[in-house]
Design a protein around this motif. Structure first.
Motif, PDB file in Angstrom:
ATOM      1  N   UNK A 176      60.290  40.563  67.012  1.00  0.00           N
ATOM      2  CA  UNK A 176      60.228  41.903  66.415  1.00  0.00           C
ATOM      3  C   UNK A 176      59.790  42.920  67.467  1.00  0.00           C
ATOM      4  N   UNK A 177      60.186  44.174  67.301  1.00  0.00           N
ATOM      5  CA  UNK A 177      59.783  45.221  68.265  1.00  0.00           C
ATOM      6  C   UNK A 177      58.276  45.285  68.437  1.00  0.00           C
ATOM      7  N   UNK A 178      57.858  45.548  69.678  1.00  0.00           N
ATOM      8  CA  UNK A 178      56.451  45.767  70.052  1.00  0.00           C
ATOM      9  C   UNK A 178      55.583  44.512  69.958  1.00  0.00           C
ATOM     10  N   UNK A 179      56.226  43.330  69.850  1.00  0.00           N
ATOM     11  CA  UNK A 179      55.445  42.091  69.812  1.00  0.00           C
ATOM     12  C   UNK A 179      55.529  41.326  71.126  1.00  0.00           C
ATOM     13  N   UNK A 180      56.525  41.632  71.951  1.00  0.00           N
ATOM     14  CA  UNK A 180      56.715  40.944  73.225  1.00  0.00           C
ATOM     15  C   UNK A 180      56.832  41.994  74.319  1.00  0.00           C
ATOM     16  N   UNK A 181      55.844  42.054  75.200  1.00  0.00           N
ATOM     17  CA  UNK A 181      55.848  43.113  76.223  1.00  0.00           C
ATOM     18  C   UNK A 181      55.193  42.636  77.524  1.00  0.00           C
ATOM     19  N   UNK A 182      55.759  41.619  78.165  1.00  0.00           N
ATOM     20  CA  UNK A 182      55.167  41.126  79.415  1.00  0.00           C
ATOM     21  C   UNK A 182      55.206  42.150  80.533  1.00  0.00           C
ATOM     22  N   UNK A 183      56.093  43.142  80.412  1.00  0.00           N
ATOM     23  CA  UNK A 183      56.206  44.180  81.436  1.00  0.00           C
ATOM     24  C   UNK A 183      55.778  45.551  80.909  1.00  0.00           C
ATOM     25  N   UNK A 184      54.949  45.564  79.865  1.00  0.00           N
ATOM     26  CA  UNK A 184      54.552  46.839  79.275  1.00  0.00           C
ATOM     27  C   UNK A 184      55.643  47.372  78.370  1.00  0.00           C
ATOM     28  N   UNK A 185      55.564  48.666  78.052  1.00  0.00           N
ATOM     29  CA  UNK A 185      56.556  49.259  77.166  1.00  0.00           C
ATOM     30  C   UNK A 185      56.484  50.761  77.172  1.00  0.00           C
ATOM     31  N   UNK A 186      57.429  51.394  76.478  1.00  0.00           N
ATOM     32  CA  UNK A 186      57.449  52.849  76.414  1.00  0.00           C
ATOM     33  C   UNK A 186      57.800  53.457  77.760  1.00  0.00           C
ATOM     34  N   UNK A 187      57.409  54.725  77.991  1.00  0.00           N
ATOM     35  CA  UNK A 187      57.743  55.402  79.247  1.00  0.00           C
ATOM     36  C   UNK A 187      57.159  54.712  80.472  1.00  0.00           C
ATOM     37  N   UNK A 188      56.085  53.915  80.280  1.00  0.00           N
ATOM     38  CA  UNK A 188      55.423  53.280  81.403  1.00  0.00           C
ATOM     39  C   UNK A 188      55.831  51.820  81.581  1.00  0.00           C
ATOM     40  N   UNK A 189      56.948  51.407  80.960  1.00  0.00           N
ATOM     41  CA  UNK A 189      57.388  50.027  81.139  1.00  0.00           C
ATOM     42  C   UNK A 189      57.582  49.778  82.629  1.00  0.00           C
ATOM     43  N   UNK A 190      57.248  48.591  83.080  1.00  0.00           N
ATOM     44  CA  UNK A 190      57.315  48.269  84.501  1.00  0.00           C
ATOM     45  C   UNK A 190      58.737  48.485  85.027  1.00  0.00           C
ATOM     46  N   UNK A 191      58.923  49.343  86.042  1.00  0.00           N
ATOM     47  CA  UNK A 191      60.269  49.585  86.561  1.00  0.00           C
ATOM     48  C   UNK A 191      60.866  48.372  87.252  1.00  0.00           C
ATOM     49  N   UNK A 192      60.012  47.381  87.587  1.00  0.00           N
ATOM     50  CA  UNK A 192      60.504  46.208  88.288  1.00  0.00           C
ATOM     51  C   UNK A 192      60.841  45.039  87.386  1.00  0.00           C
ATOM     52  N   UNK A 193      60.929  45.268  86.066  1.00  0.00           N
ATOM     53  CA  UNK A 193      61.180  44.155  85.147  1.00  0.00           C
ATOM     54  C   UNK A 193      62.533  43.489  85.419  1.00  0.00           C
ATOM     55  N   UNK A 194      63.564  44.272  85.686  1.00  0.00           N
ATOM     56  CA  UNK A 194      64.882  43.698  85.959  1.00  0.00           C
ATOM     57  C   UNK A 194      64.868  42.940  87.291  1.00  0.00           C
ATOM     58  N   UNK A 195      64.184  43.503  88.272  1.00  0.00           N
ATOM     59  CA  UNK A 195      64.012  42.843  89.573  1.00  0.00           C
ATOM     60  C   UNK A 195      63.369  41.477  89.382  1.00  0.00           C
TER      61      UNK A 195
END
Length: 487
Positions: free
Chosen positions: A414-433
């Motif tokens: 469900x949304x907002x339950x899994x966020x290993x790289x943060x979320x929202x405007x401050x989501x980690x920019x390196x998540x895809x990397x």
């Protein structure tokens, strides 16, 4: 109790005591204390820092929240505490995560200890508030999937070389091997450094920077933090020299300029009227090195751990990866299309990140008074979301301690339950990397070896990122059959 834990708690006490007496730069507004969130600020001076660190060390940070959130029958969704000398509100569950993600720059802003600025300094105090969005846009140009896809063959090439150099043996200690691997990759991707001796020389300094960034901020000679500051100066000076050399190059084509992150940084800085000095660029690059290796190491270590620990998971990953290997010519490098076929492997990666998230969570600062669930959060208070508490909540993930990649099939959690790289405007920019590197590594690992843990019940601690205390030694059993991989 472990002597290292006792020492950590003692240093925490000194730090909190110092923080209390030097005063906070932002005085909390306590005009309406009757409506503050429930909870306790703990001991004078120390707050609840000792219990927080104790639960981290024991690998159960979620218990800090569960013990204070009103219980299962009457959860409040928020409680107050005092950590590291700061008034702090802990937001709980998916609702708290959504609130924090949705109110970036409206009610809250990014916060981290001033100690970080000493390791990754900028030329002016307002840099992070005024210029950080520009820096983020520049970095995102490099880290977006469309740009990164051309680097996948490079990642694969570096990974193959790493396997030849560091995994061509009977046993490997995974944690230190991963540290070397991710730093070598960062040198190649961010600075185009290929020389192994130069990489190793930089890695010696970077090791001190990494340790200091997660240590207590006690700047005394001989301390981990003091060594980190010194090592940071050495690395920034070296990178700054590269910045100046790159700026003075006039015979490079635009295609060559876009081959590493440093080129993106220099080009983006020019587009924004040179808002960064060469020293600023070097400091940002060092920060990206830290962000692009430290948490990535955690993910890689624990994906490897679960592959070694769970044969049925390993076999399914191997089956998927062999199909991809068979579709390639011998020695042919991986592409984005190959990574898109690794659906089960990606579910395994996500499940490893759910059980052992690389980050403790997020810290923010209230930039105005606001209410949440009927309770006042005063301006100046710090807010914290503990990732483990949501990731291991049976409300969102039944039987949360069980490793179950099927949780990520279909629409996933469900949304907002899994966020290993943060979320929202401050989501980690390196998540895809991070995802691309992890999948490339998994492909190279399982198509070469069957792996076996050497310490069946190796202890896991969090200080403040998860790690196996012995570094996860594993035994390698090479496959007898070639799988179209260049050796």
């Amino acid at each position: 109790m472990d002597i290292f834990l006792l020492l950590s708690l003692f240093l925490s006490s000194i730090f909190v005591f110092y923080t209390f007496f030097r005063g906070s730069k932002t005085k909390p507004n306590l005009k309406s204390s009757t409506s503050l969130p429930p909870g306790s600020r703990g001991w004078p001076f120390l707050g609840e820092t000792l219990d927080y660190f104790d639960k981290l060390w024991r690998g159960v940070p979620e218990k800090f929240e569960h013990e204070r959130n009103g219980g299962e029958k009457n959860p409040t969704g928020i409680f107050k505490t005092s950590l590291l000398g700061e008034h702090m509100a802990i937001l709980c569950g998916a609702e708290g995560n959504k609130f924090l993600f949705s109110n970036e720059h409206k009610l809250v802003q990014l916060w981290w200890p001033n100690s970080i600025n000493k390791i990754f300094p900028q030329s002016n105090d307002e840099f992070m508030k005024e210029d950080a969005p520009k820096t983020r846009k520049i970095i995102l140009r490099f880290l977006r999937q469309e740009a990164l896809q051309e680097y996948i063959p490079i990642i694969d090439e570096v990974t193959r070389n790493h396997m030849k150099m560091d995994w061509n043996r009977d046993e490997v200690k995974v944690a230190p091997a991963m540290s070397k691997y991710t730093f070598t990759l960062a040198c190649r991707m961010f600075l185009s450094i290929r020389d192994e001796e130069r990489v190793e020389e930089l890695r010696k300094s970077f090791r001190d920077v990494s340790l200091g960034a997660i240590s207590m901020a006690i700047n005394l000679p001989g301390t981990t933090f003091n060594r980190a500051i010194k090592a940071s100066k050495v690395m920034r000076k070296e990178i700054e020299k590269m910045v100046m050399e790159r700026m003075n190059e006039t015979n490079r084509t635009s295609e060559e300029l876009n081959r590493d992150l440093l080129s993106y940084m220099i080009e983006g800085n020019e587009l924004y009227d040179n808002f960064m000095t060469a020293s600023d660029i070097a400091s940002v690059m060092l920060g990206v090195f830290y962000a692009g290796t430290h948490t990535l190491n955690v993910g890689l270590v624990f994906v490897t751990l679960y592959l070694a620990e769970l044969p049925h998971v390993y076999n399914e990953v191997l089956k998927e990866q062999l199909e991809i290997a068979k579709s390639k010519k011998e020695g042919e490098l991986l592409t984005l299309d190959d990574l898109k076929k690794m659906k089960y492997s990606m579910n395994v990666v996500n499940e490893a990140l759910r059980i052992m998230p690389p980050s403790l969570g997020m810290f923010r600062e209230a930039i105005t008074d606001f209410t949440y669930n009927g309770y006042l959060v005063p301006k100046g208070w710090k807010l914290h979301v503990i990732t483990h508490s949501t990731h291991k909540n049976p409300k969102y993930f039944p039987n949360p301690e069980k490793f179950d990649p099927s949780r990520f099939e279909g629409n996933g959690p469900a949304p907002f339950t899994f966020f290993p790289f943060g979320g929202g405007p401050r989501v980690c920019p390196g998540s895809e990397y991070a995802r691309q590197i992890t999948l490339v590594f998994v492909h190279n690992l399982v198509t070469r070896f069957k792996i076996e843990k050497q310490i069946p019940d190796e202890k896991i601690v969090i200080d403040p990122t998860p790690r196996p205390v012995e570094g996860l030694p594993i035994r390698l059993h090479p496959h007898k059959q070639s799988h179209n991989i260049s050796n």
